[in-house]
Each structure stands twice: as structure tokens, then as C-alpha cells.
Motif scaffolding. Structure first.
Motif, PDB file in Angstrom:
ATOM      1  N   LEU A 308      11.240 -29.816 -26.415  1.00  0.00           N
ATOM      2  CA  LEU A 308      11.974 -29.278 -27.599  1.00  0.00           C
ATOM      3  C   LEU A 308      11.333 -27.777 -27.850  1.00  0.00           C
ATOM      4  O   LEU A 308      10.472 -27.609 -27.312  1.00  0.00           O
ATOM      5  CB  LEU A 308      11.108 -30.235 -28.666  1.00  0.00           C
ATOM      6  N   PRO A 309      12.610 -27.154 -28.342  1.00  0.00           N
ATOM      7  CA  PRO A 309      12.099 -25.727 -28.706  1.00  0.00           C
ATOM      8  C   PRO A 309      11.181 -25.494 -29.706  1.00  0.00           C
ATOM      9  O   PRO A 309      10.908 -26.476 -30.501  1.00  0.00           O
ATOM     10  CB  PRO A 309      13.279 -25.221 -28.896  1.00  0.00           C
ATOM     11  N   ARG A 310      10.441 -24.378 -29.395  1.00  0.00           N
ATOM     12  CA  ARG A 310       9.507 -24.007 -31.114  1.00  0.00           C
ATOM     13  C   ARG A 310      10.254 -23.546 -32.076  1.00  0.00           C
ATOM     14  O   ARG A 310      11.098 -22.948 -31.794  1.00  0.00           O
ATOM     15  CB  ARG A 310       8.488 -22.982 -30.226  1.00  0.00           C
ATOM     16  N   LEU A 311       9.687 -23.543 -33.001  1.00  0.00           N
ATOM     17  CA  LEU A 311      10.252 -23.336 -34.547  1.00  0.00           C
ATOM     18  C   LEU A 311       9.648 -22.063 -34.896  1.00  0.00           C
ATOM     19  O   LEU A 311       8.486 -21.811 -34.695  1.00  0.00           O
ATOM     20  CB  LEU A 311      10.121 -24.584 -35.395  1.00  0.00           C
ATOM     21  N   LYS A 312      10.133 -21.422 -35.516  1.00  0.00           N
ATOM     22  CA  LYS A 312       9.582 -20.244 -36.290  1.00  0.00           C
ATOM     23  C   LYS A 312       8.782 -20.674 -37.510  1.00  0.00           C
ATOM     24  O   LYS A 312       7.735 -20.050 -37.717  1.00  0.00           O
ATOM     25  CB  LYS A 312      10.575 -19.268 -36.950  1.00  0.00           C
ATOM     26  N   ASP A 313       8.789 -21.843 -37.943  1.00  0.00           N
ATOM     27  CA  ASP A 313       7.993 -22.623 -38.918  1.00  0.00           C
ATOM     28  C   ASP A 313       6.965 -23.412 -38.499  1.00  0.00           C
ATOM     29  O   ASP A 313       7.255 -24.465 -38.050  1.00  0.00           O
ATOM     30  CB  ASP A 313       8.917 -23.532 -39.965  1.00  0.00           C
ATOM     31  N   ALA A 314       5.802 -22.902 -38.576  1.00  0.00           N
ATOM     32  CA  ALA A 314       4.684 -23.622 -37.821  1.00  0.00           C
ATOM     33  C   ALA A 314       4.210 -24.794 -38.619  1.00  0.00           C
ATOM     34  O   ALA A 314       3.191 -25.523 -38.076  1.00  0.00           O
ATOM     35  CB  ALA A 314       3.399 -22.644 -37.770  1.00  0.00           C
ATOM     36  N   GLN A 315       4.734 -25.007 -39.983  1.00  0.00           N
ATOM     37  CA  GLN A 315       4.233 -26.123 -40.638  1.00  0.00           C
ATOM     38  C   GLN A 315       5.112 -27.357 -40.358  1.00  0.00           C
ATOM     39  O   GLN A 315       4.771 -28.370 -40.956  1.00  0.00           O
ATOM     40  CB  GLN A 315       4.517 -25.514 -42.299  1.00  0.00           C
ATOM     41  N   VAL A 316       5.992 -27.233 -39.474  1.00  0.00           N
ATOM     42  CA  VAL A 316       6.937 -28.287 -39.181  1.00  0.00           C
ATOM     43  C   VAL A 316       6.756 -28.707 -37.932  1.00  0.00           C
ATOM     44  O   VAL A 316       6.965 -27.898 -36.907  1.00  0.00           O
ATOM     45  CB  VAL A 316       8.454 -28.176 -39.901  1.00  0.00           C
ATOM     46  N   ASP A 317       6.668 -29.936 -37.490  1.00  0.00           N
ATOM     47  CA  ASP A 317       6.738 -30.565 -36.308  1.00  0.00           C
ATOM     48  C   ASP A 317       7.993 -30.623 -35.746  1.00  0.00           C
ATOM     49  O   ASP A 317       8.758 -31.116 -36.154  1.00  0.00           O
ATOM     50  CB  ASP A 317       5.949 -31.865 -36.181  1.00  0.00           C
ATOM     51  N   PRO A 318       8.217 -29.864 -34.377  1.00  0.00           N
ATOM     52  CA  PRO A 318       9.818 -30.122 -33.998  1.00  0.00           C
ATOM     53  C   PRO A 318      10.191 -31.348 -33.796  1.00  0.00           C
ATOM     54  O   PRO A 318      11.491 -31.721 -33.997  1.00  0.00           O
ATOM     55  CB  PRO A 318       9.588 -29.409 -32.630  1.00  0.00           C
ATOM     56  N   ARG A 319       9.288 -32.435 -33.608  1.00  0.00           N
ATOM     57  CA  ARG A 319       9.835 -33.711 -33.706  1.00  0.00           C
ATOM     58  C   ARG A 319      10.301 -34.328 -34.972  1.00  0.00           C
ATOM     59  O   ARG A 319      11.128 -34.936 -34.932  1.00  0.00           O
ATOM     60  CB  ARG A 319       8.713 -34.863 -33.086  1.00  0.00           C
ATOM     61  N   ALA A 320       9.829 -33.802 -35.895  1.00  0.00           N
ATOM     62  CA  ALA A 320      10.376 -34.259 -37.094  1.00  0.00           C
ATOM     63  C   ALA A 320      11.489 -33.509 -37.364  1.00  0.00           C
ATOM     64  O   ALA A 320      12.646 -33.876 -37.948  1.00  0.00           O
ATOM     65  CB  ALA A 320       9.230 -34.005 -38.108  1.00  0.00           C
ATOM     66  N   ALA A 321      11.569 -32.021 -37.085  1.00  0.00           N
ATOM     67  CA  ALA A 321      12.685 -31.171 -37.563  1.00  0.00           C
ATOM     68  C   ALA A 321      14.014 -31.632 -36.775  1.00  0.00           C
ATOM     69  O   ALA A 321      15.146 -31.735 -37.162  1.00  0.00           O
ATOM     70  CB  ALA A 321      12.463 -29.825 -36.837  1.00  0.00           C
ATOM     71  N   PHE A 322      13.877 -32.050 -35.347  1.00  0.00           N
ATOM     72  CA  PHE A 322      15.065 -32.314 -34.428  1.00  0.00           C
ATOM     73  C   PHE A 322      15.346 -33.878 -34.623  1.00  0.00           C
ATOM     74  O   PHE A 322      16.349 -34.266 -33.789  1.00  0.00           O
ATOM     75  CB  PHE A 322      14.589 -31.831 -33.146  1.00  0.00           C
ATOM     76  N   SER A 323      14.657 -34.793 -35.059  1.00  0.00           N
ATOM     77  CA  SER A 323      14.806 -36.153 -35.255  1.00  0.00           C
ATOM     78  C   SER A 323      15.735 -36.564 -36.192  1.00  0.00           C
ATOM     79  O   SER A 323      16.706 -37.469 -36.019  1.00  0.00           O
ATOM     80  CB  SER A 323      13.708 -37.039 -35.352  1.00  0.00           C
ATOM     81  N   GLY A 324      16.048 -35.385 -37.360  1.00  0.00           N
ATOM     82  CA  GLY A 324      17.123 -35.564 -38.364  1.00  0.00           C
ATOM     83  C   GLY A 324      18.202 -34.625 -37.969  1.00  0.00           C
ATOM     84  O   GLY A 324      18.255 -34.363 -36.730  1.00  0.00           O
ATOM     85  N   THR A 325      19.245 -34.417 -38.902  1.00  0.00           N
ATOM     86  CA  THR A 325      20.240 -33.407 -38.600  1.00  0.00           C
ATOM     87  C   THR A 325      19.575 -31.919 -38.862  1.00  0.00           C
ATOM     88  O   THR A 325      18.867 -31.566 -40.043  1.00  0.00           O
ATOM     89  CB  THR A 325      21.157 -33.706 -39.501  1.00  0.00           C
ATOM     90  N   PHE A 326      19.518 -31.008 -37.823  1.00  0.00           N
ATOM     91  CA  PHE A 326      18.983 -29.624 -37.934  1.00  0.00           C
ATOM     92  C   PHE A 326      20.171 -28.792 -38.184  1.00  0.00           C
ATOM     93  O   PHE A 326      20.964 -28.706 -37.139  1.00  0.00           O
ATOM     94  CB  PHE A 326      18.201 -29.640 -36.392  1.00  0.00           C
ATOM     95  N   HIS A 327      20.160 -28.149 -39.219  1.00  0.00           N
ATOM     96  CA  HIS A 327      21.245 -27.329 -39.632  1.00  0.00           C
ATOM     97  C   HIS A 327      20.862 -25.769 -39.109  1.00  0.00           C
ATOM     98  O   HIS A 327      19.827 -25.266 -39.151  1.00  0.00           O
ATOM     99  CB  HIS A 327      21.263 -27.502 -41.320  1.00  0.00           C
ATOM    100  N   ILE A 328      22.168 -25.230 -38.791  1.00  0.00           N
ATOM    101  CA  ILE A 328      22.052 -23.927 -38.037  1.00  0.00           C
ATOM    102  C   ILE A 328      23.041 -23.214 -38.636  1.00  0.00           C
ATOM    103  O   ILE A 328      24.233 -23.370 -38.395  1.00  0.00           O
ATOM    104  CB  ILE A 328      22.346 -24.013 -36.572  1.00  0.00           C
ATOM    105  N   ASN A 329      22.676 -22.040 -39.190  1.00  0.00           N
ATOM    106  CA  ASN A 329      23.302 -21.024 -40.090  1.00  0.00           C
ATOM    107  C   ASN A 329      24.747 -21.906 -40.751  1.00  0.00           C
ATOM    108  O   ASN A 329      25.830 -21.550 -40.493  1.00  0.00           O
ATOM    109  CB  ASN A 329      24.203 -20.050 -38.856  1.00  0.00           C
ATOM    110  N   GLU A 330      24.342 -22.783 -41.635  1.00  0.00           N
ATOM    111  CA  GLU A 330      25.116 -23.521 -42.374  1.00  0.00           C
ATOM    112  C   GLU A 330      24.985 -23.053 -43.966  1.00  0.00           C
ATOM    113  O   GLU A 330      25.105 -24.067 -44.835  1.00  0.00           O
ATOM    114  CB  GLU A 330      24.992 -25.004 -42.156  1.00  0.00           C
ATOM    115  N   GLY A 331      24.496 -21.844 -44.304  1.00  0.00           N
ATOM    116  CA  GLY A 331      24.413 -21.679 -45.676  1.00  0.00           C
ATOM    117  C   GLY A 331      25.783 -21.713 -46.366  1.00  0.00           C
ATOM    118  O   GLY A 331      26.680 -21.533 -45.732  1.00  0.00           O
ATOM    119  N   ARG A 332      25.827 -21.706 -47.631  1.00  0.00           N
ATOM    120  CA  ARG A 332      27.397 -21.767 -47.940  1.00  0.00           C
ATOM    121  C   ARG A 332      28.041 -20.542 -47.748  1.00  0.00           C
ATOM    122  O   ARG A 332      29.350 -20.545 -47.270  1.00  0.00           O
ATOM    123  CB  ARG A 332      27.220 -21.994 -49.814  1.00  0.00           C
TER     124      ARG A 332
END
Length: 501
Positions: A308-332
């Protein structure tokens, strides 16, 4: 071959559902499928030579499949709920929605938005959609109700905010934060090219994404999407349906006659009824009518990662971030900008997309030697209409993939390309499918994953939503009034219409 009570044209999941119900009711049923396998887009594939991974190549999650169908047909199928609904990176932090830890979700909203208001608005909106899901989901397996009946069922507030006015207006009114607005709006844009501030087709897409089986949960099929189709095929065969693969239908008549071609020539078979599990454009062609081709709008990218790639957010485990839907540049605002660029015929500069890793929830799709050494990653890109790829499909795909990787890398701490597993021949495990590819490879006109624009789950004229102008020809696929996604609803309703229930 003799005559049949029902001929099912197309062996996708809805066709298999219809065949199973009708055969269980004692009807003589024949399913005709042009490929050497059934399942349509709900299949698992070893996409990369020498890499033992069963990817859900096209459809990849299950929400709309009603538990009633699973129980009725005795399907041997396991669907796992994802612990984390979504993660949306923003700068050095991100919005994590944890299905099992309300306090953590609330804290994440505070970190991203700087206050409590948007989290309260989130709870209010999804509390409303949960009530709508519980009320509306059972009606999907019943004859169509009128709009007035549905309005009474869901209530005035939900009718106004989800049905009567553009979903973009509702989101802008309820939320202040751009990131939160975008997370909500993505459910209105999966496979739908629309301006959420003006186009009610986005509302219909949103509805079908939040009401599945009365919960709106998007679950992981253990064994991949092929396990869903495999269970349906087993149920249909167990009930006595005859399934013939390698049989390409070349004509359907209003009288119930179906012509098809196999490797040993052309054949004709008669049915009391024909249930069509094919896109409307294909049915029109087979019946000799003028054809209108819809336009699909997505980029599907399948990958296998070595890690799994590393995240900029050190507080979140990549396994948690990528097991759900990981949104990319999807602001309104990002969604609106990408829509405007695509509407002008340009591949978006930073394409909005979302990814998830099936193998984090279900490692069974990995071969024994890859478990613990690889992960799958599925990407769904928004605002990628077919028009962007029709002039030069290969060049358009290459440009879209490059732009999409740039978009993904903009929110990660390292390039995603560095994490791709390499096949034995040294090539990275990545494949991209545009709408043009879906038309070519899977027979979807225009590459439209819903076959045509989604319909409201109601109608003044009643009926089951499967009727055509020909009494002996019904539709049972995603083109049925209540369809789209892997649901089986169209197949169930076509069977019920024939059985008079």
C-alpha cells in the motif's frame, strides 16, 4: 431444441435471477449467452499473466442485491461489510468515516472542517437517507408505485431534497465544507455524467447508491464478483434452467422467436416469453428498430500492488484508508471543474476518482503465494465520458491514465507507480478500461454501465417496470425501470410479472 416457456436473452446476473425464479416455479427456461461464461460484468478475472489474483474486473461491490433474493434462491454467498466507509485526504490530514467508531468520525470532521456543524449536517442527511432506504428498498421488489405514493412513503423533506430538486442544491444548502460536499456528491456521479446543480439524473444515481437492501451499505463479495454470478448460476441450474453459452443472439421477434448463432451454425428457438437481459440499444438492433446509443462516463483501472502507498496523514493507517472508499480530488469545486473540462471535450486536468482495495477485506482473491505480499486496488474515475475516447481510443486511454495517476499522486506521500506489482514478464500490473473499451470488450453500447440513464423507482402507469410494447417480450436487466448495479431486481421483477404475482 423444442419450445420453451421462457427464453432469457443474456446470461448476466439479472438473467440468472429470472431463470432461477422461473425454473423453480416449474417453467421450462433456456438462457442464451454469447460468451463462454455467464455473469456479464459481474465476473472475476486473472487479468495479468502469471499473477494469481482474481480481480473483479468490472463490477466490484454489492449494495442493491436484496437479501430477499439471496434467501429465496438459497445463494451460497458471503458479503462482508467494510469497517471504514471512506477516507478523503486533504493536505496533511483527511476525513475518515469509521462505521464502528462514531467518536473517531466526529474528531475527523473537526480536524478537516474546523467545527461541528458539518458533522451534524452529515448525521442529519444520512439519518434521512437511512429512513428512505428502509422505506423504499422493499418497494423495489413490488409493482411500481406512483410518485405520490412514494412521496408519502419517504416524507416531504426527503422528497424535496432527494427527488424534487437537484442534489447539488441540497448539498450546498446543508454543508459548508468543500471536501464534505464532494464526498456526498460522488454517489450522484458514479457512471453518470451530470451537473449536480441542474440535472436530476444525478439524484437518481444518488438514490440507488444509498438505499441498497434497506441499508445503503456497499459490501465486499467474498471471492470477488465472480462468486456472485457463480452462486446465481448454481441456483438457476439447480432449479432446472438450461444455460447455453457460446450462443450469440442475432434476432428477436415479437412472437417470441429467438435466432442465435453457435460454432455449429444458426438456430431458432421459440418461447412463450422472451426476457431480455441486454442493453436497450442491443434489443432495438435485434428487433430491427432504430438504435440510440447512450454515453458511458467512467474510467475503470484495475491494479495489483506490492504494498500500500504511504499517506501524507500519519494519523491514519493506510489499511484503514484503502479498505473503504478512498476519495481523490473529489471536492465539490473539483468535481465541477472536471465536469466543465470534460463537457468541453477535454480530459480533466486532475480527474476525480476513488479507489478501494478488495483484498484488505477479502484476501481469498489472492493466490496463496501473494497473500501478505500484495494487495488489489480498484479505481473508478468520474467525468470520463465516451466522447473523450472516440477519436483515438488508445491515445485517449493513455492520456486519461497518466492524468489519473497524477491526480492520485497529488494526494499521496509517494507515487502510486512505485507500489505496483510487476508480472513475471516485468510489466506493471495495471489495466485501464474506458467507455470505448467497455463497448468493445463487454458489448455495452456507449460503454454505459447502467445500459441507459437510470429511472426513478416509480411510475404513474404502474406495472413491474419490465414491460415493453410487445406482450411476449420483457426486459430483465439494468434497463428495467428499477435497475443499475448488481442487484438482481430486474430479473426478480420480470419473473414475478410472468408468474402473475
Amino acid at each position: 431444441m423444442g419450445a420453451y416457456d421462457v427464453i432469457v436473452a443474456g446470461g448476466g446476473h439479472n438473467g440468472l435471477v429470472a431463470a432461477a425464479y422461473l425454473a423453480r416455479a416449474g417453467r421450462r427456461v433456456l438462457v442464451l449467452e454469447r460468451y463462454d461464461h455467464v455473469g456479464g460484468l459481474a465476473i472475476s478475472t486473472r487479468a495479468f499473466p502469471g499473477v494469481d489474483v482474481r480481480l473483479s474486473r468490472y463490477s466490484y461491490l454489492v449494495s442493491l442485491l436484496p437479501g430477499e433474493i439471496v434467501r429465496d434462491l438459497g445463494l451460497d454467498l458471503e458479503l462482508r461489510r467494510r469497517r471504514h466507509a471512506s477516507y478523503t485526504p486533504r493536505g496533511g490530514t483527511g476525513l475518515l468515516v469509521d462505521n464502528e467508531d462514531a467518536a473517531r468520525t466526529a474528531a475527523s470532521f473537526r480536524d478537516v472542517t474546523g467545527g461541528e456543524a458539518d458533522h451534524e449536517a452529515w448525521r442529519d442527511l444520512y439519518g434521512m437517507t437511512a429512513r428512505v432506504a428502509r422505506a423504499l428498498a422493499p418497494t423495489l421488489l413490488e409493482p411500481l408505485r406512483t410518485p405520490a405514493e412514494i412521496e408519502r412513503l419517504v416524507g416531504a423533506e426527503a422528497w424535496r431534497d432527494l427527488f424534487a430538486r437537484p442534489i447539488g442544491e441540497t448539498v450546498d444548502e446543508r454543508f459548508a465544507d468543500d471536501t464534505v460536499r464532494g464526498v456526498v456528491l460522488t454517489d450522484a456521479l458514479i457512471g453518470t455524467f451530470a451537473d449536480t446543480t441542474t440535472d436530476l439524473s444525478a439524484n437518481r444515481c444518488f438514490l440507488y447508491h444509498v438505499i441498497g437492501d434497506g441499508t445503503g451499505d456497499w459490501n465486499v463479495p467474498v471471492g470477488g464478483m465472480g462468486a456472485v454470478s457463480g452462486a446465481l448460476e448454481a441456483a438457476a441450474r439447480r432449479a432446472g434452467a438450461e444455460i447455453r453459452t457460446g450462443a450469440e443472439i442475432v434476432g428477436i421477434s415479437p412472437s417470441g422467436e429467438v435466432a442465435f448463432v453457435t460454432e455449429d451454425g444458426e438456430h431458432t428457438v421459440n418461447g412463450g416469453h422472451v426476457l431480455v437481459n441486454l442493453p436497450p440499444a442491443v434489443l432495438d438492433r435485434l428487433m430491427g428498430r432504430p438504435v440510440t446509443v447512450p454515453e458511458g462516463a467512467q474510467l475503470k483501472v484495475n491494479m495489483v500492488l506490492s504494498r500500500l502507498p504511504r499517506l501524507k496523514d500519519a494519523q491514519v493507517d493506510p489499511r484503514a484508508a484503502f479498505s473503504g472508499t478512498f476519495h481523490i480530488n473529489e471536492g465539490r469545486d473539483q468535481l465541477a471543474r472536471a465536469y466543465a473540462q470534460a463537457a468541453r471535450g477535454e480530459i480533466p486536468e486532475l480527474p476525480p476518482a476513488e479507489v478501494y482495495c478488495h483484498s484488505l477485506t477479502d484476501p481469498s482473491i489472492l493466490g496463496p503465494e501473494l497473500r501478505g505480499r500484495a494487495e488489489t486496488m480498484t479505481l473508478f474515475g468520474l467525468h470520463m465520458p465516451a466522447r473523450l475516447f472516440q477519436k483515438n481510443s488508445d491515445q485517449g486511454r493513455k492520456q486519461a491514465l497518466e492524468a489519473t495517476f497524477a491526480s492520485v499522486n497529488a494526494v499521496l506521500a509517494e507515487p502510486l507507480e512505485d507500489c505496483l506489482l510487476k508480472a513475471p514478464d516485468g510489466t506493471p500490473c495495471v489495466e485501464a478500461k474506458t467507455p470505448v473499451d467497455l463497448e468493445k470488450d463487454a458489448g455495452l453500447p456507449g460503454g454505459h454501465i447502467f445500459h441507459t440513464d437510470l429511472s426513478w423507482p416509480y411510475a404513474e402507469e404502474g406495472g413491474w417496470g419490465v414491460e415493453t410494447e410487445h406482450e411476449r417480450v420483457l426486459v430483465c436487466g439494468a434497463s428495467a425501470r428499477r435497475g443499475g448495479g448488481v442487484s438482481g431486481i430486474g430479473g426478480h421483477n420480470a419473473a414475478m410479472a410472468l408468474l402473475g404475482r
